[in-house]
Motif scaffolding. Structure first.
Motif, PDB file in Angstrom:
ATOM      1  N   UNK A   1      24.820  10.066   7.716  1.00  0.00           N
ATOM      2  CA  UNK A   1      25.285   8.766   7.222  1.00  0.00           C
ATOM      3  C   UNK A   1      25.273   7.708   8.308  1.00  0.00           C
ATOM      4  N   UNK A   2      25.323   8.128   9.585  1.00  0.00           N
ATOM      5  CA  UNK A   2      25.347   7.165  10.676  1.00  0.00           C
ATOM      6  C   UNK A   2      23.954   6.718  11.087  1.00  0.00           C
ATOM      7  N   UNK A   3      22.937   7.339  10.519  1.00  0.00           N
ATOM      8  CA  UNK A   3      21.570   6.996  10.902  1.00  0.00           C
ATOM      9  C   UNK A   3      21.116   5.735  10.187  1.00  0.00           C
ATOM     10  N   UNK A   4      20.458   4.852  10.908  1.00  0.00           N
ATOM     11  CA  UNK A   4      19.861   3.709  10.216  1.00  0.00           C
ATOM     12  C   UNK A   4      18.726   4.189   9.321  1.00  0.00           C
ATOM     13  N   UNK A   5      18.424   3.391   8.346  1.00  0.00           N
ATOM     14  CA  UNK A   5      17.313   3.756   7.462  1.00  0.00           C
ATOM     15  C   UNK A   5      16.041   3.871   8.293  1.00  0.00           C
ATOM     16  N   UNK A   6      15.323   4.989   8.167  1.00  0.00           N
ATOM     17  CA  UNK A   6      14.115   5.147   8.980  1.00  0.00           C
ATOM     18  C   UNK A   6      13.083   4.084   8.640  1.00  0.00           C
ATOM     19  N   UNK A   7      12.394   3.665   9.672  1.00  0.00           N
ATOM     20  CA  UNK A   7      11.339   2.681   9.447  1.00  0.00           C
ATOM     21  C   UNK A   7      10.281   3.275   8.528  1.00  0.00           C
ATOM     22  N   UNK A   8       9.778   2.490   7.615  1.00  0.00           N
ATOM     23  CA  UNK A   8       8.744   3.035   6.719  1.00  0.00           C
ATOM     24  C   UNK A   8       7.534   3.501   7.510  1.00  0.00           C
ATOM     25  N   UNK A   9       6.965   4.588   7.062  1.00  0.00           N
ATOM     26  CA  UNK A   9       5.797   5.124   7.747  1.00  0.00           C
ATOM     27  C   UNK A   9       4.653   4.123   7.660  1.00  0.00           C
ATOM     28  N   UNK A  10       3.991   3.899   8.762  1.00  0.00           N
ATOM     29  CA  UNK A  10       2.847   2.978   8.698  1.00  0.00           C
ATOM     30  C   UNK A  10       1.785   3.536   7.772  1.00  0.00           C
ATOM     31  N   UNK A  11       1.145   2.677   7.044  1.00  0.00           N
ATOM     32  CA  UNK A  11       0.096   3.179   6.139  1.00  0.00           C
ATOM     33  C   UNK A  11      -1.016   3.825   6.948  1.00  0.00           C
ATOM     34  N   UNK A  12      -1.615   4.839   6.392  1.00  0.00           N
ATOM     35  CA  UNK A  12      -2.725   5.479   7.120  1.00  0.00           C
ATOM     36  C   UNK A  12      -3.840   4.472   7.338  1.00  0.00           C
ATOM     37  N   UNK A  13      -4.536   4.586   8.445  1.00  0.00           N
ATOM     38  CA  UNK A  13      -5.629   3.636   8.713  1.00  0.00           C
ATOM     39  C   UNK A  13      -6.657   3.659   7.588  1.00  0.00           C
ATOM     40  N   UNK A  14      -6.947   2.485   7.099  1.00  0.00           N
ATOM     41  CA  UNK A  14      -7.892   2.389   6.000  1.00  0.00           C
ATOM     42  C   UNK A  14      -9.315   2.407   6.539  1.00  0.00           C
ATOM     43  N   UNK A  15     -10.146   3.229   5.982  1.00  0.00           N
ATOM     44  CA  UNK A  15     -11.542   3.251   6.438  1.00  0.00           C
ATOM     45  C   UNK A  15     -12.227   1.937   6.088  1.00  0.00           C
ATOM     46  N   UNK A  16     -13.174   1.580   6.911  1.00  0.00           N
ATOM     47  CA  UNK A  16     -13.947   0.369   6.683  1.00  0.00           C
ATOM     48  C   UNK A  16     -14.734   0.534   5.386  1.00  0.00           C
ATOM     49  N   UNK A  17     -14.410  -0.296   4.415  1.00  0.00           N
ATOM     50  CA  UNK A  17     -15.066  -0.171   3.113  1.00  0.00           C
ATOM     51  C   UNK A  17     -15.335  -1.548   2.531  1.00  0.00           C
ATOM     52  N   UNK A  18     -16.206  -1.556   1.544  1.00  0.00           N
ATOM     53  CA  UNK A  18     -16.555  -2.793   0.847  1.00  0.00           C
ATOM     54  C   UNK A  18     -16.604  -2.475  -0.637  1.00  0.00           C
ATOM     55  N   UNK A  19     -15.565  -2.906  -1.352  1.00  0.00           N
ATOM     56  CA  UNK A  19     -15.460  -2.630  -2.782  1.00  0.00           C
ATOM     57  C   UNK A  19     -15.581  -1.136  -3.075  1.00  0.00           C
ATOM     58  N   UNK A  20     -14.889  -0.358  -2.262  1.00  0.00           N
ATOM     59  CA  UNK A  20     -14.865   1.083  -2.477  1.00  0.00           C
ATOM     60  C   UNK A  20     -16.006   1.842  -1.852  1.00  0.00           C
ATOM     61  N   UNK A  21     -17.031   1.143  -1.404  1.00  0.00           N
ATOM     62  CA  UNK A  21     -18.174   1.804  -0.763  1.00  0.00           C
ATOM     63  C   UNK A  21     -17.984   1.795   0.750  1.00  0.00           C
ATOM     64  N   UNK A  22     -18.592   2.738   1.426  1.00  0.00           N
ATOM     65  CA  UNK A  22     -18.494   2.816   2.872  1.00  0.00           C
ATOM     66  C   UNK A  22     -19.016   1.524   3.500  1.00  0.00           C
ATOM     67  N   UNK A  23     -18.190   0.886   4.307  1.00  0.00           N
ATOM     68  CA  UNK A  23     -18.549  -0.412   4.867  1.00  0.00           C
ATOM     69  C   UNK A  23     -19.754  -0.351   5.779  1.00  0.00           C
TER      70      UNK A  23
END
Length: 1320
Positions: free
Chosen positions: A252-274
């Motif tokens: 109860x004494x712990x601050x709310x953990x920082x949200x996990x950073x989003x996983x690195x997004x792969x370079x893409x273009x409209x869903x296709x490999x950038x």
């Protein structure tokens, strides 16, 4: 070792709670008329009885008159002491005080929890209104006139129970990496709740608990009983004047953990490999522009309207062979660089012509001097140092991981050695066990009784092994497991180490290695369930817990993370781990190495001849990897020799030109070919000798790769030199020496260009920080230089001798035997491969449509490789490093399949000159994790990282010795000393008797003052957890014995210097997991260091702290954090060096240098694409091959470009054609076919690393180099060409030589029938 702080628990765990029940008994069942009365008073048991019971008493509470009794009540039950009356006497309170010592020491990190916890004990022991909530169910007579209780109902408020449980459920025991309730609840804390906790404390089967206590929960009155519901507080709310519990002990004494950073997004273009999209766009743009230039800018059928700088058009369909160029020379004045380039070319040709003539004139002298040269350098081989240690191979001595490893090993004990068995079942079914409550549990097949007994027998035989060695004096030394094992609970006070004290992680530890406890009644299966949930209730024979995550395997489902709620009982593998002490001194390691050798020998025999059919075993020892790497290298010696034999045989046979069968043995050049091969080997020998003298260590890669590399370069030069002489026969007025000199004058500059380019490329590659790459680059660069020197000296001399032999009609090899003289011997001609190139391949390739298609296809190939290159896997699968028949390979496979816990990780806190003062209260608060510590302390930040394991890769929170030291110092029964000399005395020692230390505690924190801190920390680290019921559970030797490095002050006083905090990584399986864990640990450490130093500066302390992580695997995986930058750096240095060398040696010809660099870059990039498609990861081995690929690519490019630059012809197409059929056939027959034959054999290598990184990559290098050098490069030259140097050309015979003659020379007809125009 973390986890051994629970040593005492097996024998006296029940006594933790026995104190709760020593004071309860009454003679009657309370009624409404008896409210507010006592139910007991006094003790009705003999002192010798283990279960002390209280005397029944039905009456009002009695005044507290005894001073000692009042002291105890004021300490533990101040509310009752304030009333002045109670239902307990001094004997009861003494028992109470003694009994609560252990549980309070376990909960001491959170005073709010202790305050809540004690209230129900005080109310039950001494509360003046016991009859309101206590109901004795059963009694028995005592001494004729007294009665004592056998069973009791305790009506306790649900609010109180829940609040107390919530305030205590997160309290840590850092020394064991467990929660206090993991031990105090009888099962894993995650399964515990308020009712289970209190019910466990009332279980009469817990040894010292005197009778059954039935906790009845509820807030409403029940059958005239009012539940006891004293006031409580949340753990985050402190006692008056004190802070609440820390985050480590109070969720109860712990601050709310920082949200996990989003996983690195792969370079893409409209869903296709950038990358694919970008390269597709680039390809379309290039193709459009290129085709427009080829087909639209000029409508002529056979002429492309793309003018060169001298306004010459590029013929797309060259005229038939024998065409003449009619274009007039350009009469513009030559520029300075053109003149300088022509002069450079002319001087080089003249020098090599003179040099070749000189070497051929005195062949025996040259060979003698060459042998002396090779011998003098080769002697250095005996000084060569061979490195096989993986750490020294792949980690730079100045790399961060190496420096941190050395710091850790020098300040603490080196990481222990590990011997491991992974034992799985074959064909055994799962087991079912029904608990008393009807719950059916399904257990893994490895808990089969027969299977377990076989495992115990194997374990006992392993522990009985003896390693034998013979000393220099001839004496036989026997090494047993107790001589080398890691025994965390050993101590000088308990005698020498025995085998039972060795830290062995095996499930049989749950049954004390006693086979009689695993019987047909199947009760042992219930123990499997309970011990896997709470290993501290089933301590091993060596005194520590057997952690289920370490001793069991295969219980996690795919994608499941390890947690305390994991289904350990579903394991399908047993893991036995034996820890062995490590040492820097190799001499002191010999006993361990001898025992490990005996262990491996025994296991090989057991798995081959004795292993039951329902069992499968994978095993390893600390020495196994080095042993198997060495064995694997030796096992592939035959394969490598066969590969080289094929290449040698091809060279020896294919150098000859045969006209008639009668001259077969005369025209063959087997001796010359073998001489060339010996020169290659001699150059490698010289290179090793040079660096043997210097002291640069060699590696197995040098032995395996460099002969291949030097042979590739050397063979190419040999073929070019010999075949050029064969195609341009000796003139009537020439001597043999002049002919060889003239031949060397033609090809010498090209050989010099390629050799210097490659040598400089490799020598600059030595700038790499990676030792294996650096050593390879140095050895390769030196070998190539020596090879070139020997080729232009000794090989030229051998060539002269062989030519004389052939002219004198002497047999090859048997040179003393003469053949029949033939006065009209036929000319040898140009050779079938040369004619195939000239009359078939070159005309086809130079067609306009073919050339355009080649450009588009190769550019598409390049774009596709660029698109996939960023997706190349980084790392080296451990399995690939082992031979296919290696037991270590099987171990790696089982490790990935079954192991469910990560390796230990240490966060080391160091300071400049070890000047951090741990006795300073401010510094302590920056480090510790208990109350009064800063929220950004070291321990708090590590715990915060542990709460986000998906990012931090920390699976268990690092333990904090400082927190446990504070609790140890505050406990009355922990710190002891010998009265005679005030030296350390174990807390459990009774003979001679010891006295308490009486540590001075100061401040609200109640911590030792500076003097006592520095004095008693060494005592804490020597003290073992006690096994007595009133013993010390916080002693730190087992968990922290090696965690603190002391520095000496004033000659004798020990002060805390460097220290570490140990945790565990989460499960790591792939290379990506390992180097990601390293990256995350370094990020955490950097944040801690920055915060620590900022706080030190704010408090006015002139100290700099460095916190760094260390784990055994970091030194191997650090390279992958910077693998791409290192690769690009190495490639960039190599390519740039080739560019500058080519630019200078090609007569400051910028276009030639650019063409060479462009082609080499394309080869390397397409090799990267091949790596992606063929599953070759990027690591140190493949990086060495990439560097080598740059060097070998020079052979496919530079000869052709140099030939193009000096060729005559009416157009770029004509010159490209001439260069291709003159040099291309030699490149194909030389480096391409020679290497191809040798490479194919490597596919049969026993070592997987040979199959993947040598066969696949070498094949790719040769195929890609040949494709680009013999297809793409001539086509590119036919389009963009190279600026012709004005007034540069003179024609002699069929070959052109550079000059600055102002007057053109009338060309002569070539012997091959092709007229070449002197063109500017």
């Amino acid at each position: 070792m973390a986890g051994t702080g629970g040593t005492f628990l097996r024998r006296f765990l029940p006594s933790i709670f026995g104190c709760l029940f020593l004071i309860y008994i009454a003679e009657y069942i309370p009624t409404a008329s008896a409210e507010g009365q006592c139910i007991w008073y006094g003790v009705c048991s003999k002192k010798s009885e283990s279960k002390q019971k209280n005397c029944a008493y039905n009456g009002p509470p009695k005044p507290i008159r005894d001073v000692r009794a009042m002291e105890i009540l004021e300490k533990y039950c101040p509310d009752i002491a304030a009333e002045g009356v109670s239902c307990c006497d001094l004997d009861q309170l003494e028992n109470f005080s003694k009994g609560v010592t252990v549980p309070l020491s376990m909960l001491a990190r959170c005073p709010s929890c202790i305050d809540n916890f004690l209230k129900h004990l005080c109310g039950m022991t001494c509360g003046p209104r016991q009859s309101d909530y206590l109901q004795p169910n059963s009694t028995e007579p005592y001494n004729g006139n007294q009665t004592r209780i056998l069973e009791l109902n305790y009506h306790l408020g649900a609010t109180y129970m829940n609040t107390t449980f919530n305030s205590c459920k997160s309290v840590q025991m850092p020394s064991t990496n467990q929660l206090a309730l993991d031990i105090m609840c009888g099962q894993a804390a995650y399964l515990c709740n308020a009712q289970r906790w209190f019910s466990y404390m009332g279980n009469v089967n817990l040894g010292p608990v005197p009778f059954q206590i039935n906790y009845i929960s509820g807030d409403e009155p029940n059958n005239a009983f009012t539940p006891y519901n004293p006031p409580t507080r949340s753990c985050k709310v402190g006692l008056p004047g004190q802070p609440g519990c820390s985050c480590l002990d109070c969720e109860d004494a712990c601050p709310a953990p920082a949200p996990s950073p989003p996983p690195p997004r792969p370079f893409s273009f409209h869903g296709a490999d950038g990358y694919a999209v970008v390269m597709a766009i680039v390809f379309v743009i290039f193709t459009t522009l290129f085709l427009s230039g080829v087909y639209c800018c000029n409508a002529q059928e056979n002429v492309v309207g793309v003018a060169s700088e001298n306004n010459q058009e590029m013929a797309t369909n060259p005229p038939p062979v024998g065409w003449a160029g009619d274009q007039a020379d350009n009469t513009e004045e030559a520029t300075f660089f053109e003149k300088l380039g022509a002069e450079t070319e002319s001087k080089l040709e003249d020098f090599f012509q003179w040099w070749g003539t000189a070497m051929a004139s005195r062949p025996w002298v040259v060979l003698f001097l060459g042998i002396c040269f090779v011998t003098s350098l080769g002697v250095g081989v005996k000084f060569m140092i061979m490195t096989t240690n993986p750490v020294e191979l792949w980690a730079s001595p100045t790399s961060r991981s190496r420096l941190e490893r050395e710091y850790f090993d020098s300040h603490f004990e080196p990481f222990y050695r590990t011997e491991m068995l992974i034992i799985s079942s074959k064909g055994l079914p799962n087991l079912e066990y029904t608990m008393d409550d009807g719950t059916v549990w399904e257990l893994g097949p490895v808990f089969n009784r027969t299977f377990l007994h076989d495992v115990l027998d194997l374990q006992n035989r392993i522990q009985a092994l003896v390693g034998n060695s013979t000393s220099t004096a001839g004496e036989t030394n026997n090494t047993r497991i107790e001589d080398i094992c890691f025994a965390p609970l050993s101590s000088p006070f308990i005698g020498p180490v025995t085998s039972k004290q060795c830290a062995v992680q095996s499930v049989w530890g749950w049954w004390q290695n006693d086979p009689d406890r695993v019987t047909d009644d199947e009760y042992y299966l219930e123990e499997v369930i309970s011990c896997s949930q709470n290993p501290y209730g089933c301590l091993s024979v060596w005194g520590g817990p057997v952690l289920p995550a370490v001793a069991l395997g295969g219980f996690l489902a795919p994608g499941e993370s390890l947690s305390k709620a994991s289904r350990f009982h579903r394991a399908n593998a047993l893991i036995i781990t034996i820890l062995v002490n490590n040492n820097h001194d190799k001499e002191k390691l010999k006993p361990a190495l001898e025992w490990e050798e005996a262990f491996i020998k025994f296991m090989k025999n057991y798995t081959e001849n004795e292993m039951p059919e329902y069992m499968d075993i994978a095993y390893t020892s600390e020495r196994s990897i080095e042993d198997e790497l060495d064995r694997g290298s030796k096992s592939d010696v035959l394969t490598i020799l066969v590969s080289y034999f094929i290449m040698f045989a091809y060279i020896a046979i294919s150098l000859g030109r045969f006209t008639t069968c009668s001259r077969l043995l005369i025209d063959s050049k087997v001796t010359l070919g073998l001489g060339g091969v010996l020169i290659v080997l001699a150059s490698v020998l010289c290179s090793m000798g040079i660096f043997g003298y210097i002291g640069v260590p060699a590696t197995l890669i040098i032995m395996e790769v460099i002969p291949f590399l030097v042979l590739a370069v050397g063979v190419d030069n040999i073929f070019i030199l010999v075949q050029t002489a064969q195609r341009d026969p000796r003139r009537p007025d020439e001597t043999i020496e002049q002919h060889i000199g003239r031949t060397l004058g033609q090809v010498g500059p090209s050989m010099f260009l390629t050799s210097v380019s490659e040598s400089v490329c490799f020598l600059l590659g030595a700038l790499s920080d990676m030792p294996a790459v650096r050593a390879f680059a140095l050895y390769a660069g030196a070998a190539l230089l020596v090879d070139f020197l020997l080729q232009v000296t000794c090989f030229v001399a051998l060539f002269a001798l062989d030519t004389r032999r052939q002219i004198n009609n002497r047999y090859d090899v048997f040179c003393c035997v003469s053949g029949s003289k033939v006065s009209d011997a036929r000319e040898t001609g140009d050779g079938a491969l040369f004619n195939l190139f000239r009359y078939v391949y070159v005309p086809f390739l130079m067609k306009r449509e073919v050339r355009a298609s080649v450009m588009i296809i190769f550019f598409a190939w390049l774009c596709s490789s660029v698109a996939v290159a960023p997706h190349i896997d980084i790392g080296l699968d451990q399995e690939l490093s082992m031979p296919q028949d290696s037991y270590q390979l099987k171990y790696f496979q089982h490790l990935n399949r079954y192991l469910n816990i990560g390796p230990p990780v240490y966060f080391v806190v160091s300071s400049d000159r070890d000047s951090l003062d741990y006795s300073d209260r401010d510094v302590q608060n920056m480090v510790c994790g208990t109350r009064f510590c800063r929220n950004d302390s070291v321990a708090m930040q590590l715990y915060s990282a542990y709460r986000n394991p998906n990012v931090s890769y920390i699976g268990q929170p690092p333990n904090a010795w400082l927190d446990d030291f504070f609790d140890w110092a505050e406990a009355d029964n922990c710190c002891k000393k010998f009265p005679s000399n005030d030296s350390f005395c174990p807390n459990s020692n009774s003979v001679p008797p010891c006295e308490e230390c009486n540590i001075t505690l100061t401040g609200a924190e109640k911590r030792p003052n500076a003097v006592d801190f520095n004095r008693y920390v060494p005592y804490f680290l020597q003290d073992n957890p006690s096994s007595n019921s009133d013993g010390c559970v916080k002693a730190g030797h087992a968990a922290y014995g090696h965690a603190v490095n002391f520095k000496k002050a004033n000659g004798t006083q020990k002060l805390v210097g460097a220290t570490y905090y140990q945790g565990y990584h989460s499960v790591l399986k792939t290379s990506h997991d390992y180097y990601s864990a390293l990256r995350a640990a370094r990020s955490i450490s950097a944040d801690i260091s920055e915060t620590f130093n900022r706080n030190l500066q704010a408090s006015g302390k002139n100290v700099t702290v460095n916190v760094f992580p260390y784990s055994i695997f970091y030194v191997f995986y650090e390279q992958y954090l910077t693998m791409w930058p290192d690769t690009l750096k190495s490639m960039g240095i190599s390519v740039l060096s080739i560019f500058f060398v080519t630019f200078i040696l090609m007569g400051f010809d910028l276009f030639s240098a650019l063409v060479v660099v462009i082609t080499i870059t394309m080869i390397v990039v397409n090799l990267g694409g091949l790596m992606y498609w063929w599953g070759i990861s990027l690591n140190a081995v493949s990086l060495v091959n990439l560097v080598m690929a740059v060097g070998i690519a020079v052979e496919f490019c530079s000869h052709l470009v140099h030939s193009f630059s000096v060729s005559g012809g009416s157009s770029r197409v004509a010159r490209a054609s001439h260069a291709l059929y003159t040099m291309g056939s030699s490149v194909l027959s030389g480096i391409t076919l020679t290497k191809f034959g040798g490479i194919v054999v490597l596919a049969a290598a026993n070592s997987q690393i040979f199959q993947v990184f040598y066969f696949r990559m070498y094949l790719g290098i040769v195929v890609l180099g040949a494709a680009h050098g013999l297809i793409f490069l001539p086509v590119m030259l036919s389009y963009i060409g190279i600026t012709r140097r004005r007034g540069r050309w003179r024609v002699g015979g069929s070959h052109t030589y550079g000059s600055l003659d102002s007057t053109p020379v009338e060309p002569q007809a070539s012997s091959s029938g092709l007229d070449l125009t002197n063109e500017m």
